[in-house]
Design a protein around this motif. Structure first.
Motif, PDB file in Angstrom:
ATOM      1  N   ARG A  13      90.117  62.848  80.285  1.00 21.91           N
ATOM      2  CA  ARG A  13      90.963  62.277  79.229  1.00 21.91           C
ATOM      3  C   ARG A  13      90.357  62.508  77.845  1.00 21.91           C
ATOM      4  O   ARG A  13      91.057  62.848  76.900  1.00 21.91           O
ATOM      5  CB  ARG A  13      91.197  60.783  79.473  1.00 21.91           C
ATOM      6  N   GLU A  14      89.042  62.333  77.736  1.00 26.72           N
ATOM      7  CA  GLU A  14      88.367  62.553  76.454  1.00 26.72           C
ATOM      8  C   GLU A  14      88.447  64.017  76.029  1.00 26.72           C
ATOM      9  O   GLU A  14      88.679  64.316  74.857  1.00 26.72           O
ATOM     10  CB  GLU A  14      86.906  62.110  76.539  1.00 26.72           C
ATOM     11  N   ALA A  15      88.265  64.924  76.994  1.00 27.26           N
ATOM     12  CA  ALA A  15      88.331  66.354  76.691  1.00 27.26           C
ATOM     13  C   ALA A  15      89.742  66.757  76.271  1.00 27.26           C
ATOM     14  O   ALA A  15      89.919  67.542  75.332  1.00 27.26           O
ATOM     15  CB  ALA A  15      87.874  67.178  77.892  1.00 27.26           C
ATOM     16  N   ILE A  16      90.746  66.222  76.934  1.00 32.32           N
ATOM     17  CA  ILE A  16      92.132  66.520  76.584  1.00 32.32           C
ATOM     18  C   ILE A  16      92.449  65.980  75.188  1.00 32.32           C
ATOM     19  O   ILE A  16      93.134  66.629  74.402  1.00 32.32           O
ATOM     20  CB  ILE A  16      93.104  65.972  77.644  1.00 32.32           C
ATOM     21  N   ALA A  17      91.920  64.819  74.863  1.00 27.58           N
ATOM     22  CA  ALA A  17      92.164  64.217  73.548  1.00 27.58           C
ATOM     23  C   ALA A  17      91.587  65.067  72.426  1.00 27.58           C
ATOM     24  O   ALA A  17      92.071  65.008  71.290  1.00 27.58           O
ATOM     25  CB  ALA A  17      91.580  62.809  73.495  1.00 27.58           C
ATOM     26  N   GLU A  18      90.586  65.876  72.731  1.00 22.26           N
ATOM     27  CA  GLU A  18      89.967  66.734  71.725  1.00 22.26           C
ATOM     28  C   GLU A  18      90.722  68.045  71.518  1.00 22.26           C
ATOM     29  O   GLU A  18      90.448  68.772  70.561  1.00 22.26           O
ATOM     30  CB  GLU A  18      88.521  67.044  72.120  1.00 22.26           C
ATOM     31  N   LEU A  19      91.664  68.352  72.398  1.00 24.16           N
ATOM     32  CA  LEU A  19      92.431  69.601  72.281  1.00 24.16           C
ATOM     33  C   LEU A  19      93.393  69.530  71.102  1.00 24.16           C
ATOM     34  O   LEU A  19      93.789  68.450  70.669  1.00 24.16           O
ATOM     35  CB  LEU A  19      93.234  69.853  73.553  1.00 24.16           C
ATOM     36  N   ARG A  20      93.807  70.687  70.642  1.00 24.35           N
ATOM     37  CA  ARG A  20      94.862  70.745  69.625  1.00 24.35           C
ATOM     38  C   ARG A  20      96.116  70.097  70.188  1.00 24.35           C
ATOM     39  O   ARG A  20      96.385  70.169  71.384  1.00 24.35           O
ATOM     40  CB  ARG A  20      95.175  72.187  69.255  1.00 24.35           C
ATOM     41  N   GLU A  21      96.903  69.515  69.316  1.00 29.77           N
ATOM     42  CA  GLU A  21      98.081  68.761  69.736  1.00 29.77           C
ATOM     43  C   GLU A  21      99.058  69.607  70.569  1.00 29.77           C
ATOM     44  O   GLU A  21      99.555  69.156  71.589  1.00 29.77           O
ATOM     45  CB  GLU A  21      98.798  68.182  68.520  1.00 29.77           C
ATOM     46  N   GLY A  22      99.325  70.823  70.155  1.00 30.60           N
ATOM     47  CA  GLY A  22     100.249  71.682  70.896  1.00 30.60           C
ATOM     48  C   GLY A  22      99.744  72.002  72.286  1.00 30.60           C
ATOM     49  O   GLY A  22     100.519  72.075  73.238  1.00 30.60           O
ATOM     50  N   TRP A  23      98.433  72.179  72.412  1.00 35.51           N
ATOM     51  CA  TRP A  23      97.844  72.457  73.723  1.00 35.51           C
ATOM     52  C   TRP A  23      97.961  71.231  74.617  1.00 35.51           C
ATOM     53  O   TRP A  23      98.271  71.338  75.795  1.00 35.51           O
ATOM     54  CB  TRP A  23      96.390  72.872  73.578  1.00 35.51           C
ATOM     55  N   GLN A  24      97.721  70.058  74.040  1.00 40.31           N
ATOM     56  CA  GLN A  24      97.863  68.806  74.790  1.00 40.31           C
ATOM     57  C   GLN A  24      99.286  68.664  75.315  1.00 40.31           C
ATOM     58  O   GLN A  24      99.501  68.337  76.493  1.00 40.31           O
ATOM     59  CB  GLN A  24      97.574  67.602  73.898  1.00 40.31           C
ATOM     60  N   GLU A  25     100.235  68.895  74.441  1.00 42.18           N
ATOM     61  CA  GLU A  25     101.647  68.742  74.785  1.00 42.18           C
ATOM     62  C   GLU A  25     102.036  69.657  75.943  1.00 42.18           C
ATOM     63  O   GLU A  25     102.698  69.233  76.894  1.00 42.18           O
ATOM     64  CB  GLU A  25     102.503  69.045  73.555  1.00 42.18           C
ATOM     65  N   VAL A  26     101.607  70.901  75.887  1.00 38.59           N
ATOM     66  CA  VAL A  26     101.950  71.869  76.927  1.00 38.59           C
ATOM     67  C   VAL A  26     101.285  71.495  78.253  1.00 38.59           C
ATOM     68  O   VAL A  26     101.940  71.484  79.305  1.00 38.59           O
ATOM     69  CB  VAL A  26     101.569  73.301  76.489  1.00 38.59           C
ATOM     70  N   LEU A  27     100.004  71.163  78.223  1.00 39.14           N
ATOM     71  CA  LEU A  27      99.312  70.800  79.464  1.00 39.14           C
ATOM     72  C   LEU A  27      99.905  69.543  80.080  1.00 39.14           C
ATOM     73  O   LEU A  27     100.091  69.467  81.299  1.00 39.14           O
ATOM     74  CB  LEU A  27      97.816  70.621  79.209  1.00 39.14           C
TER      75      LEU A  27
END
Length: 74
Positions: A13-27
């Motif tokens: 969850r912490e690693a995902i929170a550090e991703l760019r917003e668009g990458w988070q949305e797609v994943l």
């Protein structure tokens, strides 16, 4: 085992929170909502290669995350 999975989930969850917003949305859409890339591209109003690129880069970034690499070896 329970503590291991709790720690793994927290680290993910912490690693995902550090991703760019668009990458988070797609994943999130692909893995948690089960939306296919083509459908996601249509709903976002972008070409499918854009979704594919964000998906790939998001996963690459997660794989490179040092905190998550310990779980890949377990």
């Amino acid at each position: 085992d329970k503590v291991y999975f709790e720690n793994a989930g927290r680290d993910l969850r912490e690693a995902i929170a550090e991703l760019r917003e668009g990458w988070q949305e797609v994943l999130f859409a692909i893995y948690f909502q089960g939306i296919h890339q083509a459908s996601l591209a249509r709903s976002l109003g972008v070409a499918r290669p854009v979704v594919t690129r964000k998906h790939r880069r998001g996963l690459e970034t997660l794989r490179a995350n040092k905190a998550l690499q310990i779980y890949a070896l377990a």
